[in-house]
Design a protein around this motif. Sequence first.
Motif, mmCIF file in Angstrom:
data_model
loop_
_atom_site.group_PDB
_atom_site.id
_atom_site.type_symbol
_atom_site.label_atom_id
_atom_site.label_comp_id
_atom_site.label_asym_id
_atom_site.label_seq_id
_atom_site.Cartn_x
_atom_site.Cartn_y
_atom_site.Cartn_z
ATOM 1 N N ASN B 104 0.829 -1.206 0.000
ATOM 2 C CA ASN B 104 0.000 0.000 0.000
ATOM 3 C C ASN B 104 0.859 1.248 0.000
ATOM 4 O O ASN B 104 1.854 1.321 0.724
ATOM 5 N N ASN B 128 -2.214 -0.128 -4.726
ATOM 6 C CA ASN B 128 -3.160 0.090 -3.623
ATOM 7 C C ASN B 128 -2.851 1.444 -3.007
ATOM 8 O O ASN B 128 -1.702 1.699 -2.632
ATOM 9 N N LYS B 165 -7.777 1.926 -1.051
ATOM 10 C CA LYS B 165 -7.827 1.079 0.139
ATOM 11 C C LYS B 165 -8.550 1.734 1.316
ATOM 12 O O LYS B 165 -9.067 1.054 2.189
ATOM 13 N N GLY B 166 -8.480 3.054 1.354
ATOM 14 C CA GLY B 166 -9.119 3.701 2.490
ATOM 15 C C GLY B 166 -8.368 4.949 2.910
ATOM 16 O O GLY B 166 -7.683 5.578 2.087
ATOM 17 N N GLN B 202 -18.587 7.312 2.776
ATOM 18 C CA GLN B 202 -19.622 6.289 2.571
ATOM 19 C C GLN B 202 -20.907 6.928 2.022
ATOM 20 O O GLN B 202 -21.507 6.410 1.080
ATOM 21 N N ALA B 207 -16.347 3.541 -0.505
ATOM 22 C CA ALA B 207 -16.131 2.584 0.581
ATOM 23 C C ALA B 207 -14.669 2.551 0.993
ATOM 24 O O ALA B 207 -13.778 2.520 0.139
ATOM 25 N N CYS B 208 -14.420 2.565 2.305
ATOM 26 C CA CYS B 208 -13.054 2.426 2.833
ATOM 27 C C CYS B 208 -12.887 1.020 3.390
ATOM 28 O O CYS B 208 -13.523 0.671 4.394
ATOM 29 N N GLU B 209 -12.032 0.245 2.784
ATOM 30 C CA GLU B 209 -11.731 -1.073 3.333
ATOM 31 C C GLU B 209 -11.011 -0.920 4.666
ATOM 32 O O GLU B 209 -11.210 -1.685 5.597
ATOM 33 N N SER B 210 -10.147 0.092 4.727
ATOM 34 C CA SER B 210 -9.340 0.276 5.932
ATOM 35 C C SER B 210 -9.404 1.733 6.395
ATOM 36 O O SER B 210 -9.316 2.654 5.590
ATOM 37 N N THR B 229 -10.383 0.749 11.815
ATOM 38 C CA THR B 229 -10.140 -0.680 11.571
ATOM 39 C C THR B 229 -8.703 -1.102 11.882
ATOM 40 O O THR B 229 -8.432 -2.286 12.060
#
Lengths: 369, 369
Positions: B104, B128, B165-166, B202, B207-210, B229
């Motif tokens: 990342n 990423n 990724k977020g 959101q 969307a944030c995975e992390s 997270t």
Amino acid sequence: MKIEELKTPAFLIDLPRLKANVQMMKARAQKNSVTLRPHVKTHKTVEIAKMQTSAEAPGITVSTLAEARFYQKAGFNDITYAFPITANKLSEAAGLNADLQVFNILLDQPQTQSAVEAYGRQHGIKFNVFLKVDCGYHRAGVDPSKPESVQFAHRLAASGFIVFKGILTHAGHSYHCSNPAEIVAVAKQERDLMAQFADRLQENGIACESISVGSTPTAMHAPDWQGVTEIRPGNYVFFDKFQADIGSCRRQEVAATVLTTVVAHYPAHNQMLIDAGALALSKDLGADHLGREIVFGTVRNHPQLRIFSISQEHGLITANDPLAFEKHPVGSLLRIIPNHSCLTAALFPKYHVVDEDQVVDEWTPMRGW
Amino acid sequence: MKIEELKTPAFLIDLPRLKANVQMMKARAQKNSVTLRPHVKTHKTVEIAKMQTSAEAPGITVSTLAEARFYQKAGFNDITYAFPITANKLSEAAGLNADLQVFNILLDQPQTQSAVEAYGRQHGIKFNVFLKVDCGYHRAGVDPSKPESVQFAHRLAASGFIVFKGILTHAGHSYHCSNPAEIVAVAKQERDLMAQFADRLQENGIACESISVGSTPTAMHAPDWQGVTEIRPGNYVFFDKFQADIGSCRRQEVAATVLTTVVAHYPAHNQMLIDAGALALSKDLGADHLGREIVFGTVRNHPQLRIFSISQEHGLITANDPLAFEKHPVGSLLRIIPNHSCLTAALFPKYHVVDEDQVVDEWTPMRGW
């Protein structure tokens, strides 16, 4: 390879500037009839130490025993370890003593003299010893005005287990100066205190083969070295912002810079992020005694940029006026003149040697203890 | 080998203490249902990174691409390079992207996004990417309160050449705190700003995975991590005087010390010389915002000793009262708790791992860029 192709951060040495600095100090020593025994702790490379020495003046000064071993392995044969020895380092020092033609150590504690003599007696060796003298810096050394310092020298000279080499000092208080006139005063003090102490020892029947002084500021500004036999400056090969700020050198004589990339612009905070932080610059505050604003180096050709904050890998630049972001686009390169080149150089696994915009060589310094 | 047989200066890691610190943070993360992705820049060793990670949480955080490569070669497969990328580092980053399962990078500059996309398009790879967020430290990152930061995230998420990724932040302003209560406030701010920003993204269909936060002080004092997270503390493995001074840890939790020898006594100046200077301790000033006297570390078990001055290899100790020289004879050893363990560790070619008075292991950190 061109400088702009290097990974950043990188430690750059301007080769023509380095050579000029090396020659300048050789010429100063020659003109004043003193031996130059450069302190190599500034760079810790074989390449620069070879440039600094010659068949007539092969000696160097080191700050650690690991440096001494590194240079011994590289063929150097005449080394002064300019840090007071302790008993727990004698075994390593004895190894160097065996492998070098000349290896000199420093003493300023009577109890350590006893340890050196006991070691010599037990192992059948004689260390060359300098008496370390405090000429006003008050970091280490004996007070030359005290009778007990003469007595100490006498015990060293009279010892059957020591070869007394002479007296050695470092006028580190030249780093507290603010201008050349003040440095001249410290240089005279360093010279005169050592010459007078040597005379006093002579009157007491104690001969000094070597009377050794040295700091880059005093080496740059001493009017002469009457009564001194040896000088040990080190920083002069690179110089730095500190030396320029106190008038020890001119800004354009600095041979070392840190290459960095402009990583980000933050106009809301009038800041730019660079990829040179505390591990690329060191947290040395520079000549903070001058009362100027603290910065962690100065950007070459852009004195208005102020490196006001550094953390491990991040450096932050601002300016008193709004930053000219368009002059320093994200991805562009800057070269930083470090506050203290010795500490900055020590952070880099390798140095890139440059001439104009070309990378012409790569040198690997030693490190550790 | 016993500690007293080591060459000085030496960097010592107290193994039981290190293990306790490592477990403590694992337990905090587990209890709070966040993933621990430790920042390994503090130690840069394979050994400690292995202790910090597990099959369930294999990810680490690094501060340089050279660190990323070092850990990739050591078998680590999930790495976040937590420093904003620049175009001149993309080729090296692409190599890591190819060799790692998860790699990342961070972005906070629109023009660098363009460079990343252009590189991805040209070479057929997708990086990423985390959007770096400024939660109040003002060192790097976008302002989460600004509409353009949402737009930036939208462009990242919509890009065909980036895997979004977020969001990621570092509450470095926790280092400006003076006590645990202040740290709790920063930890809540870090948590809440990131959770709210993630909610806002959101709402905008991003969307944030992390959602990643982290600094050792906030990791120690966050009441919980609702809406977060992942945490990325690093310093906690060793801690240091700074962390103890601001109440991030207790003094007895510090796992790293620098072993040094008392080299000389100077009663006339109420000073002792030690062989730990700027190259063994770093010139970090510690928690100078607390307004206490500046010292360069504290001597373990002897808090009255003040390391008031350091140069390259020399450290000077004094005390407010006359020094008890007889307690610290020339040749005796001291252990110094460093101001800033990350910068101090980086100065040593190797670490000595100790348990009580025994040296039980030797670890070699990586360095450079």
